[in-house]
Design a protein around this motif. Structure first.
Motif, PDB file in Angstrom:
ATOM      1  N   VAL A  14       2.474   0.588  -0.704  1.00 48.58           N
ATOM      2  CA  VAL A  14       2.127  -0.732  -1.263  1.00 48.58           C
ATOM      3  C   VAL A  14       2.006  -0.600  -2.779  1.00 48.58           C
ATOM      4  O   VAL A  14       1.325   0.293  -3.273  1.00 48.58           O
ATOM      5  CB  VAL A  14       0.799  -1.259  -0.668  1.00 48.58           C
ATOM      6  N   VAL A  15       2.689  -1.485  -3.501  1.00 45.75           N
ATOM      7  CA  VAL A  15       2.642  -1.462  -4.973  1.00 45.75           C
ATOM      8  C   VAL A  15       2.162  -2.831  -5.451  1.00 45.75           C
ATOM      9  O   VAL A  15       2.673  -3.859  -5.003  1.00 45.75           O
ATOM     10  CB  VAL A  15       4.050  -1.160  -5.551  1.00 45.75           C
ATOM     11  N   GLU A  16       1.201  -2.842  -6.368  1.00 41.26           N
ATOM     12  CA  GLU A  16       0.700  -4.118  -6.894  1.00 41.26           C
ATOM     13  C   GLU A  16       1.693  -4.669  -7.920  1.00 41.26           C
ATOM     14  O   GLU A  16       2.324  -3.914  -8.645  1.00 41.26           O
ATOM     15  CB  GLU A  16      -0.674  -3.907  -7.526  1.00 41.26           C
ATOM     16  N   THR A  17       1.847  -5.986  -7.952  1.00 43.18           N
ATOM     17  CA  THR A  17       2.788  -6.614  -8.887  1.00 43.18           C
ATOM     18  C   THR A  17       2.009  -7.240 -10.053  1.00 43.18           C
ATOM     19  O   THR A  17       0.788  -7.170 -10.092  1.00 43.18           O
ATOM     20  CB  THR A  17       3.595  -7.717  -8.180  1.00 43.18           C
ATOM     21  N   GLU A  18       2.751  -7.875 -10.985  1.00 42.63           N
ATOM     22  CA  GLU A  18       2.079  -8.514 -12.124  1.00 42.63           C
ATOM     23  C   GLU A  18       1.171  -9.649 -11.650  1.00 42.63           C
ATOM     24  O   GLU A  18       0.155  -9.946 -12.258  1.00 42.63           O
ATOM     25  CB  GLU A  18       3.130  -9.083 -13.096  1.00 42.63           C
ATOM     26  N   SER A  19       1.554 -10.302 -10.541  1.00 45.82           N
ATOM     27  CA  SER A  19       0.723 -11.394 -10.021  1.00 45.82           C
ATOM     28  C   SER A  19      -0.378 -10.823  -9.129  1.00 45.82           C
ATOM     29  O   SER A  19      -0.121  -9.961  -8.288  1.00 45.82           O
ATOM     30  CB  SER A  19       1.596 -12.344  -9.191  1.00 45.82           C
ATOM     31  N   PRO A  20      -1.633 -11.281  -9.295  1.00 44.21           N
ATOM     32  CA  PRO A  20      -2.712 -10.738  -8.452  1.00 44.21           C
ATOM     33  C   PRO A  20      -2.605 -11.174  -6.994  1.00 44.21           C
ATOM     34  O   PRO A  20      -3.303 -10.651  -6.130  1.00 44.21           O
ATOM     35  CB  PRO A  20      -3.982 -11.317  -9.094  1.00 44.21           C
ATOM     36  N   ASP A  21      -1.734 -12.145  -6.711  1.00 46.76           N
ATOM     37  CA  ASP A  21      -1.622 -12.665  -5.343  1.00 46.76           C
ATOM     38  C   ASP A  21      -0.496 -12.022  -4.542  1.00 46.76           C
ATOM     39  O   ASP A  21      -0.298 -12.354  -3.379  1.00 46.76           O
ATOM     40  CB  ASP A  21      -1.360 -14.186  -5.374  1.00 46.76           C
ATOM     41  N   SER A  22       0.312 -11.145  -5.176  1.00 49.62           N
ATOM     42  CA  SER A  22       1.512 -10.619  -4.496  1.00 49.62           C
ATOM     43  C   SER A  22       1.526  -9.089  -4.511  1.00 49.62           C
ATOM     44  O   SER A  22       1.056  -8.466  -5.459  1.00 49.62           O
ATOM     45  CB  SER A  22       2.777 -11.125  -5.204  1.00 49.62           C
ATOM     46  N   TYR A  23       2.100  -8.525  -3.453  1.00 47.78           N
ATOM     47  CA  TYR A  23       2.220  -7.065  -3.337  1.00 47.78           C
ATOM     48  C   TYR A  23       3.623  -6.734  -2.860  1.00 47.78           C
ATOM     49  O   TYR A  23       4.173  -7.429  -2.001  1.00 47.78           O
ATOM     50  CB  TYR A  23       1.191  -6.513  -2.340  1.00 47.78           C
ATOM     51  N   LEU A  24       4.186  -5.652  -3.396  1.00 50.38           N
ATOM     52  CA  LEU A  24       5.483  -5.172  -2.895  1.00 50.38           C
ATOM     53  C   LEU A  24       5.189  -4.130  -1.828  1.00 50.38           C
ATOM     54  O   LEU A  24       4.484  -3.139  -2.099  1.00 50.38           O
ATOM     55  CB  LEU A  24       6.287  -4.529  -4.032  1.00 50.38           C
ATOM     56  N   VAL A  25       5.690  -4.343  -0.632  1.00 47.16           N
ATOM     57  CA  VAL A  25       5.456  -3.408   0.472  1.00 47.16           C
ATOM     58  C   VAL A  25       6.767  -2.695   0.783  1.00 47.16           C
ATOM     59  O   VAL A  25       7.779  -3.330   1.063  1.00 47.16           O
ATOM     60  CB  VAL A  25       4.924  -4.150   1.723  1.00 47.16           C
ATOM     61  N   TYR A  26       6.733  -1.360   0.712  1.00 43.19           N
ATOM     62  CA  TYR A  26       7.925  -0.545   0.948  1.00 43.19           C
ATOM     63  C   TYR A  26       7.880   0.018   2.368  1.00 43.19           C
ATOM     64  O   TYR A  26       6.842   0.520   2.801  1.00 43.19           O
ATOM     65  CB  TYR A  26       7.979   0.629  -0.029  1.00 43.19           C
ATOM     66  N   GLY A  27       9.008  -0.053   3.090  1.00 42.41           N
ATOM     67  CA  GLY A  27       9.047   0.469   4.456  1.00 42.41           C
ATOM     68  C   GLY A  27      10.410   1.049   4.794  1.00 42.41           C
ATOM     69  O   GLY A  27      11.311   1.093   3.967  1.00 42.41           O
ATOM     70  N   ARG A  28      10.555   1.468   6.073  1.00 40.25           N
ATOM     71  CA  ARG A  28      11.770   2.146   6.515  1.00 40.25           C
ATOM     72  C   ARG A  28      12.878   1.181   6.929  1.00 40.25           C
ATOM     73  O   ARG A  28      14.003   1.573   7.125  1.00 40.25           O
ATOM     74  CB  ARG A  28      11.437   3.044   7.716  1.00 40.25           C
ATOM     75  N   GLY A  29      12.539  -0.080   7.145  1.00 36.89           N
ATOM     76  CA  GLY A  29      13.578  -1.013   7.607  1.00 36.89           C
ATOM     77  C   GLY A  29      12.938  -2.318   8.061  1.00 36.89           C
ATOM     78  O   GLY A  29      11.721  -2.485   8.025  1.00 36.89           O
ATOM     79  N   ILE A  30      13.798  -3.233   8.508  1.00 36.74           N
ATOM     80  CA  ILE A  30      13.329  -4.575   8.904  1.00 36.74           C
ATOM     81  C   ILE A  30      12.315  -4.488  10.049  1.00 36.74           C
ATOM     82  O   ILE A  30      11.284  -5.148  10.032  1.00 36.74           O
ATOM     83  CB  ILE A  30      14.545  -5.430   9.344  1.00 36.74           C
ATOM     84  N   LEU A  31      12.593  -3.655  11.047  1.00 34.44           N
ATOM     85  CA  LEU A  31      11.701  -3.587  12.214  1.00 34.44           C
ATOM     86  C   LEU A  31      10.342  -3.007  11.814  1.00 34.44           C
ATOM     87  O   LEU A  31       9.290  -3.488  12.240  1.00 34.44           O
ATOM     88  CB  LEU A  31      12.339  -2.754  13.326  1.00 34.44           C
ATOM     89  N   HIS A  32      10.369  -1.991  10.996  1.00 31.66           N
ATOM     90  CA  HIS A  32       9.138  -1.343  10.530  1.00 31.66           C
ATOM     91  C   HIS A  32       8.225  -2.374   9.852  1.00 31.66           C
ATOM     92  O   HIS A  32       7.025  -2.449  10.125  1.00 31.66           O
ATOM     93  CB  HIS A  32       9.537  -0.229   9.544  1.00 31.66           C
ATOM     94  N   LEU A  33       8.817  -3.195   8.960  1.00 31.43           N
ATOM     95  CA  LEU A  33       8.026  -4.193   8.229  1.00 31.43           C
ATOM     96  C   LEU A  33       7.629  -5.366   9.139  1.00 31.43           C
ATOM     97  O   LEU A  33       6.527  -5.896   9.039  1.00 31.43           O
ATOM     98  CB  LEU A  33       8.825  -4.713   7.029  1.00 31.43           C
TER      99      LEU A  33
END
Length: 601
Positions: free
Chosen positions: A345-364
């Motif tokens: 999980v990486v925080e973005t410039e906006s306090p309301d949004s997060y970038l979530v990194y995963g292995r693929g569509i099913l994982h997420l």
């Protein structure tokens, strides 16, 4: 020699792992005769049962003759590879399960490679030999070739093979001679899998998975690598980064059948659950209090895809969910990272949004579905592949894609895949199907499954796995059609939907609450069309016989979560609440969309 065997069961998704574990549990009399157990005993959460797949690895143990066998059931899907990689550390051998018709699939290759690299002894189980047109001998040859290509050792290449049908509950050394039980498999495990080694010395145990109890909190699960661990023993926790924390073991459990039993001491080689250690993470080492030594940290393959998670800011926010604030979403995502190693999980410039990194569509999608059931309201953006710069070149993840289809529609599949920069490598007959192998950018797979299933009338069998990062393949066309967007909020009417059916296919039924900017359907052309479907019929006080048309409405298209994730484009979100799922434009009014159109080009 300890009378103890640790085995992991690995296989491609849907080849029968969990069913085989069921049969082993029944054969070893884990249950009372009158006990109701049902099928797929280990797939114990609702999501696993609904989807028919294993998502989280599970530990059970059985007693066969006088040997204790610890069994680890692993997920079969490529997106949960991170789960498989770490639990293999607890095993001394693997049962590689293969379908007698499909043979070695891409995911089988992925986990087998990891198991062979760790030096685990394999036993090959050719399952489903009761199927029509099965080909056990060919599958055996295929597995041998796979092991050879993966540089297995002489000892690993000399693997025993067991044939059988876990559904019918039999295993045998000869597939033409069925038996009535699965003891041939358990005998092979006892005879061929090395006994768990006893390493004397100071304590070393690596935490490879975790459990949670509302009474005692987080429980560390792992295998004692060296020495022994006792209740009330002071220990040192060595973090992944080498930091040292002093702690104490409060309670100690070993696995017995489907549950755990409390014990005073666990010797090296056995798998146990430790209560009382705070602040641990997967990959940490529990070591001796006075002279701590760290075990090598578990390395997990990196994520290949990311998605934007943001708070729900649609006009309907807060109506259906309990947790809607960014603080709650942030806490939940960071909690998930503790046990889901392949997630970032990486925080973005906006306090309301997060970038979530995963292995693929099913994982997420499994994470999103779990959060939704827990009462969260979130919005997610279009999945994006992770692009890296290697030696000054822009590179993207490339996957190996395997499709088995009836011969007469193979041409359509090849056309669809090549449009998305896929490259055909192998085309050969496999039973009454055509076997196609491609290399394709991960971007190309997003949204491909629906198109392939439509083109083949649902008969295609698709599987893919990550291969490597390779140079960027160029632009891939996105969705071909535009969407129908709502211009007003209110209740949809059958009258309006009926009048607009020639403009496209709808995703909503009559009588549903909608808001401005919500996506209502797919347009027949490639541009977006703003429509009003909340308008009712103008009523008059005249009655005319025969002029009132009966409304005949085609059923609305209902997307699953994965289909919706593959469908949306860069300027769209999926709004997910405990009760509903809606597609929407990021900018709800037409004016805002025109002003911000350049952002998404």
């Amino acid at each position: 020699m300890q009378k103890l065997r640790n085995i992991a069961i690995i296989a491609h998704v849907d080849h029968g792992k969990t069913t085989l574990v069921d049969k082993i549990l029944h054969s070893c009399s884990i249950f009372r005769d009158n006990e109701q157990t049902g099928d797929l005993i280990l797939d114990n959460n609702d999501l696993e049962r609904e989807r028919g797949i294993t998502i989280v690895s599970k530990n059970v143990s059985v007693q066969y003759k006088d040997v204790k066998i610890n069994i680890i059931d692993t997920p079969g899907h490529a997106d949960f590879g991170g789960e498989v990689e770490r639990v293999l550390k607890m095993a001394d051998g693997v049962l590689l399960l293969c379908d007698a018709f499909e043979g070695a699939m891409p995911q089988t290759r992925f986990v087998t490679q990891k198991a062979l690299a760790l030096g685990l002894k394999p036993i090959v189980v050719v399952n489903k030999v009761d199927k029509e047109n099965c080909r056990p001998e060919e599958v055996y040859e295929q597995i041998f070739e796979l092991f050879f290509n993966l540089e297995a050792t002489e000892d690993q290449l000399d693997f025993p093979v067991i044939y059988g049908s876990s559904k019918q509950g039999w295993m045998s050394t000869d597939w033409k001679v069925p038996t009535t039980d699965i003891f041939a498999l358990l005998d092979a495990v006892v005879a061929n899998i090395p006994a768990a080694p006893t390493n004397d010395g100071t304590l070393q145990m690596q935490i490879t998975s975790l459990d949670y109890s509302s009474f005692v909190g987080r429980i560390a699960i792992g295998r004692v690598h060296r020495g022994s661990i006792k209740e009330n023993q002071p220990v040192t926790l060595i973090k992944r980064d080498g930091k040292i924390v002093k702690s104490r073991v409060k309670e100690l459990y070993t696995f017995e059948g489907l549950g755990k039993i409390r014990t005073q001491e666990v010797k090296s080689g056995d798998i146990c659950a430790v209560v009382g250690i705070d602040g641990f993470e997967i990959g940490d080492t529990i070591a001796d209090f006075e002279a701590p030594e760290q075990l090598p940290v578990i390395k997990i393959d990196e994520p290949t895809m990311n998605m934007l998670f943001t708070i729900n800011n649609s006009p309907f926010f807060g109506k259906e969910g309990k947790f809607v604030t960014s603080q709650r979403i942030r806490e939940r995502l960071y909690k998930e990272m503790e046990k889901n190693l392949a997630l970032k999980v990486v925080e973005t410039e906006s306090p309301d949004s997060y970038l979530v990194y995963g292995r693929g569509i099913l994982h997420l999608s499994v994470l999103i579905e779990t959060m939704r059931r827990e009462g969260y309201e979130i919005q997610v953006g279009q999945p994006q592949v992770i692009v890296k710069e290697i030696d000054g070149k822009k590179c993207e993840p490339i996957e190996t894609l395997i499709v088995d289809v009836p011969g007469e529609v193979a041409g359509k599949v090849i056309e669809l895949v090549t449009q998305r920069k896929g490259e055909l490598l192998i085309m050969e007959p496999k039973g009454d199907l055509q076997h196609l192998e491609f290399e394709i950018p991960s971007r190309g797979i997003i949204g491909l499954r629906n198109n392939v299933l439509t083109a083949t009338a649902g008969e295609a069998i698709m599987a893919h796995r990550f291969k490597a990062y390779e140079p960027w393949k160029g632009n891939i066309p996105g969705r071909l059609n535009g969407v129908l967007v709502s211009m007003d909020k209110g209740n949809t009417t059958a009258y309006s939907i009926d009048k607009l059916q020639d403009r496209g296919r709808f995703f909503v039924d009559p009588g549903v609450d909608i808001y401005e900017g919500q996506i209502l359907g797919e347009h027949i052309r490639d541009n977006d069309l703003v429509i009003n479907i909340v308008k009712g019929k103008a009523l008059t006080n005249m009655r005319a016989s025969g002029t009132d048309d009966n409304t005949r409405i085609a059923p609305a298209i209902k997307f699953s979560l994965e289909e919706a994730m593959e469908y949306i484009q860069a300027d769209e979100y999926i709004e997910i609440t405990p009760a509903s799922m809606r597609l929407r434009k990021i900018y709800l009014t037409e004016n805002e969309r025109k002003i911000n159109a350049k952002k998404f080009q």
